[in-house]
Motif scaffolding. Structure first.
Motif, PDB file in Angstrom:
ATOM      1  N   SER A  18       1.458  -1.632   0.048  1.00 56.43           N
ATOM      2  CA  SER A  18      -0.067   0.067   0.126  1.00 56.43           C
ATOM      3  C   SER A  18       1.053   1.492  -0.012  1.00 56.43           C
ATOM      4  CB  SER A  18      -1.125  -0.096   1.381  1.00 56.43           C
ATOM      5  OG  SER A  18      -1.562  -0.791   0.971  1.00 56.43           O
ATOM      6  N   LYS A  19       0.359   2.120  -0.070  1.00 62.93           N
ATOM      7  CA  LYS A  19       1.258   4.190  -0.921  1.00 62.93           C
ATOM      8  C   LYS A  19      -0.210   4.723  -0.874  1.00 62.93           C
ATOM      9  CE  LYS A  19       4.645   6.685  -1.892  1.00 62.93           C
ATOM     10  NZ  LYS A  19       5.698   6.738  -0.299  1.00 62.93           N
ATOM     11  N   SER A  20      -0.146   5.615   0.461  1.00 57.04           N
ATOM     12  CA  SER A  20      -0.167   6.986   0.243  1.00 57.04           C
ATOM     13  C   SER A  20       0.245   7.777   0.212  1.00 57.04           C
ATOM     14  CB  SER A  20      -1.575   6.542   1.188  1.00 57.04           C
ATOM     15  OG  SER A  20      -1.212   7.195   2.285  1.00 57.04           O
ATOM     16  N   LYS A  26      -5.220   6.725  -1.195  1.00 55.98           N
ATOM     17  CA  LYS A  26      -4.438   5.600  -0.550  1.00 55.98           C
ATOM     18  C   LYS A  26      -4.482   5.643  -2.135  1.00 55.98           C
ATOM     19  CE  LYS A  26      -4.191   2.484   3.065  1.00 55.98           C
ATOM     20  NZ  LYS A  26      -4.325   1.047   3.155  1.00 55.98           N
ATOM     21  N   VAL A  28      -2.269   3.400  -3.950  1.00 51.47           N
ATOM     22  CA  VAL A  28      -1.995   1.745  -4.139  1.00 51.47           C
ATOM     23  C   VAL A  28      -2.174   1.102  -2.854  1.00 51.47           C
ATOM     24  CG1 VAL A  28      -0.206  -0.098  -4.282  1.00 51.47           C
ATOM     25  CG2 VAL A  28      -0.201   2.163  -5.851  1.00 51.47           C
ATOM     26  N   ASP A  29      -3.149   0.140  -2.808  1.00 51.22           N
ATOM     27  CA  ASP A  29      -4.568  -0.294  -1.539  1.00 51.22           C
ATOM     28  C   ASP A  29      -4.293  -1.597  -2.151  1.00 51.22           C
ATOM     29  OD1 ASP A  29      -6.195  -0.491   0.491  1.00 51.22           O
ATOM     30  OD2 ASP A  29      -7.739   0.469  -0.853  1.00 51.22           O
ATOM     31  N   ASP A  30      -3.372  -2.339  -0.939  1.00 47.58           N
ATOM     32  CA  ASP A  30      -3.228  -3.496  -0.188  1.00 47.58           C
ATOM     33  C   ASP A  30      -3.444  -4.711  -1.987  1.00 47.58           C
ATOM     34  OD1 ASP A  30      -3.314  -5.597   1.020  1.00 47.58           O
ATOM     35  OD2 ASP A  30      -5.003  -5.849   0.996  1.00 47.58           O
ATOM     36  N   SER A  54       2.725   1.284  -8.571  1.00 45.35           N
ATOM     37  CA  SER A  54       2.877  -0.142  -8.254  1.00 45.35           C
ATOM     38  C   SER A  54       4.248   0.065  -8.785  1.00 45.35           C
ATOM     39  CB  SER A  54       2.918  -0.139  -8.961  1.00 45.35           C
ATOM     40  OG  SER A  54       0.821  -0.131  -8.010  1.00 45.35           O
ATOM     41  N   PRO A  64       7.060   1.869   0.151  1.00 44.43           N
ATOM     42  CA  PRO A  64       5.430   1.326   0.450  1.00 44.43           C
ATOM     43  C   PRO A  64       5.107   1.703   1.824  1.00 44.43           C
ATOM     44  CG  PRO A  64       6.751  -0.617  -0.191  1.00 44.43           C
ATOM     45  CD  PRO A  64       8.065   1.102  -0.608  1.00 44.43           C
ATOM     46  N   GLY A 219      -6.151   2.072  -7.093  1.00 48.63           N
ATOM     47  CA  GLY A 219      -5.284   1.141  -6.560  1.00 48.63           C
ATOM     48  C   GLY A 219      -5.210  -0.173  -5.821  1.00 48.63           C
ATOM     49  N   ARG A 220      -6.072  -0.443  -6.492  1.00 45.83           N
ATOM     50  CA  ARG A 220      -6.903  -1.829  -6.177  1.00 45.83           C
ATOM     51  C   ARG A 220      -6.225  -2.772  -8.000  1.00 45.83           C
ATOM     52  NH1 ARG A 220      -8.661  -3.942  -2.543  1.00 45.83           N
ATOM     53  NH2 ARG A 220      -8.952  -3.104  -1.053  1.00 45.83           N
TER      54      ARG A 220
END
Lengths: 355, 267
Positions: A18-20, A26, A28-30, A54, A64, A219-220
């Motif tokens: 993940s990254k916000s 977010k 990138v979310d999980d 990513s 991350p 993000g997913r």
């Protein structure tokens, strides 16, 4: 950092990454992905979907907030960029404007303190691989966009990285050049056997080049699969809609049959879908144009777009809906606008979407 | 639009440009005429051509000592302001500092203040510190007003800088230090040097600040010329001005030739 100890390619694993930015949305979310060694893997999605972030985390340009990144089995999450030994190609080429083509390509080898003779030999070989031998002494400013991107590619592969990362590398090129570069890049990747992660927002490009594609949204990861799988069997509404053109129908599953909003039963097989509200989708080329009474849905041809090999019909149906149908151009004249028609498809060609 | 009105517009365009160039070059032309005119006072029209004022300028010890001092000070100011201005620009553009905009305005502020105020303020500081106008004090004063020039030109380069170039270098195995030396520094160099040229000229020509900070017998060329003019107004002043102009011009040309300012930067 000696490249001899490394295999020609390595696998990449993202585990719950993940990254916000600024602690807000977010980016990138999980995200979890497993990219095989030697695979041509695309991250595909609209701008802001998290594909570039990513890639930048794999490269090491961003750290991350959560999750681990492994390459060739080793956890590299905390390894700085310059020790990751990855090739990177940018959309903006990012060549060193103050250095010649040969100096650009030699840069990574110089950082590895290789003997001068070996550097010279490998630079020449890399430039030959991208068909730029003879351009050694030019400056980036004297080259065309396509040539600059080849230099960037040569600069990245000359260090023989087990992983090559490409961030929309062909985005700045015109269509024709783009297609020939797609072919060359794919060819080169197979020759080198390198694991290639390719970021693009262009679904045609991703479909044409990739071994597998991860479609990303907000993000997913929405779906991971081979191009044909992504195209023919999109799992979610987003994937169905983002990749190519598609006709979407909302309705309910009732006793194994799909009932559209207007009460008609549409050809589809349940395929493990849950009873209740659902959606199915049909590609325009899977929809056959038939007589008005024989179709699963009916409507009137509103426009006919000649695409060369095919004709794309836009059909106005009841309730302000529009549908698309593609017919192969067999030499006959296109159906006239205003014709009342029906649309029919095989049950197996109706894709069942999750939600 | 008719052909005639196009011609009229074009004519006006050339006339305006000609007027601007004349306005910029006229003072230099006048100085050149006076420097070469043999009469022992400044007069017009010239009556001949002579090199005696240049001879007098170069033969006068006071002038030569001052010229040498001015040159040395300007070179030190050039180096200091490139170092300080370049580092400041990098910190402001890259450092993610809180209040970077305010800091930029603050560092640029010596350009907004009348230099005579800066000179007076520095003079008072040195008085309070009981320093007797050392040369380094003069250099500090000049550097203060020269740094903004380097800051501005370097910030301009950094604004157009594609940071992906640095990322590319890092991905190829360059440590942060090597990225800086191999990529960042060469790419901002034209901006730093362009600013450095301004810094050199600002110092070499500096009058209001120098006026407060030079001790007797330790004056820079502009101050010596000013004092000389109070009593004599002969062609030596004009000759000195010509020498100053040619020196400044040769510094610009030299740097342009050596570094190739135009290569990557548009100012």
């Amino acid at each position: 950092m000696t490249d001899h100890s490394l295999p020609a390619s390595a696998d990449i694993r993202l585990e719950g990454v993940s990254k916000s930015f600024d602690g807000k949305v977010k980016a990138v979310d999980d995200v979890s992905l497993a990219i095989a060694p030697g695979e041509f893997f695309s991250l595909l999605g609209p701008s802001g979907c998290g594909k570039t972030t990513s890639l930048r985390m794999i490269a090491g340009f961003e750290a991350p907030d959560a999750g681990r990144i492994r390459v060739g089995g080793a956890d590299i999450t905390d390894v700085p960029v310059h020790k990751r030994d990855m090739g990177m190609v940018f959309q903006s080429y990012a060549l060193f404007p103050h250095r010649t083509v040969a100096e650009n390509v030699a840069f990574g080898l110089r950082m590895r303190s290789l003997p001068r003779e070996e550097i010279r030999r490998r630079v020449a070989a890399a430039l030959k691989q991208v068909a730029l031998d003879g351009y050694e002494d030019r400056r980036p400013g004297q080259l065309s966009g396509g040539q600059q991107q080849r230099v960037a590619l040569a600069r990245a592969i000359v260090i023989r990285p087990p992983v090559l990362l490409c961030d929309e590398p062909l985005g700045a090129l015109d269509r024709k050049l783009r297609q020939s570069m797609q072919f060359e890049l794919k060819q080169l990747q197979k020759e080198l056997g390198v694991t290639l992660v390719f970021v693009t927002h262009d679904q045609e490009e991703a479909l044409a080049m990739s071994d597998r594609i991860a479609v990303m949204n907000a993000g997913r990861v929405e779906q991971v699969g081979a191009p044909a799988e992504i195209y023919d069997r999109p799992r979610t509404r987003f994937v169905a809609d983002f990749i190519g053109e598609i006709n979407l129908f909302d309705g309910t599953w009732d006793g194994g049959r799909f009932i559209a909003g207007d009460g008609r039963s549409l050809p589809a097989t349940m395929n493990g879908a849950r009873p209740g509200a659902g959606a199915v989708a049909v590609r325009p080329e899977k929809a056959r144009i038939v007589a008005p009474g024989e179709g699963a849905v009916a409507g009137r041809i509103e426009s006919a777009n000649f695409l060369g090999g095919q004709v794309l019909y836009r059909i106005a149906a009841s309730g302000d809906r529009h549908m698309l149908a593609k017919e192969t151009n067999m030499g006959a004249a296109a159906r006239p606008v205003g014709t009342e028609v029906g649309l029919l498809w095989n049950e197996a060609d109706a894709v069942v979407l999750e939600g | 639009m008719s052909a005639r009105s196009v011609d009229a517009g074009r004519l006006a365009y050339y006339a305006l440009n000609g007027a601007i160039i004349a306005f910029l070059l006229a003072p230099i032309a006048i100085v050149a005429v006076f420097a070469l005119n043999p009469t022992p006072y400044i007069s017009f029209p010239p009556v001949g051509v002579t090199g005696r004022w240049f001879v007098k300028f170069f033969a006068t010890d006071d002038f030569m000592v001052a010229l040498w001092l001015s040159l040395r000070v300007a070179v030190v100011v050039l180096l200091l302001s490139m170092l300080i201005g370049g580092a400041c620009a990098l910190a402001l553009a890259r450092g993610r500092l809180p209040g970077a905009r305010f800091l930029t305005a603050f560092f640029m502020s010596p350009l907004m203040l009348p230099a005579i105020l800066t000179g007076l303020a520095l003079f008072q500081v040195f008085q309070l510190a009981e320093l007797d106008r050392p040369v380094w004090g003069l250099i500090v004063g000049h550097t203060l007003v020269a740094v903004p020039y380097v800051l501005r030109t370097t910030l301009a380069v950094l604004a157009n800088f594609d940071t992906r170039v640095e990322e590319a270098a890092a991905s190829l195995g360059a440590s942060p230090m090597r990225v800086f030396v191999e990529v960042t520094l060469p790419l901002i160099r034209p901006g730093v040097i362009a600013g450095g040229i301004f810094a050199f000229i600002v110092s070499f020509d500096q009058f209001p600040i120098s006026l407060f900070l030079v001790p007797p017998k330790g004056e820079t060329l502009p101050v010596v010329l000013f004092n000389y003019m109070k009593f004599d107004l002969d062609g030596a002043i004009a000759a000195a001005s010509m020498v100053s102009i040619l020196l400044a011009l040769s510094v610009v040309l030299l740097l342009e030739r050596v570094i190739g300012l135009k290569a990557y930067v548009k100012l």
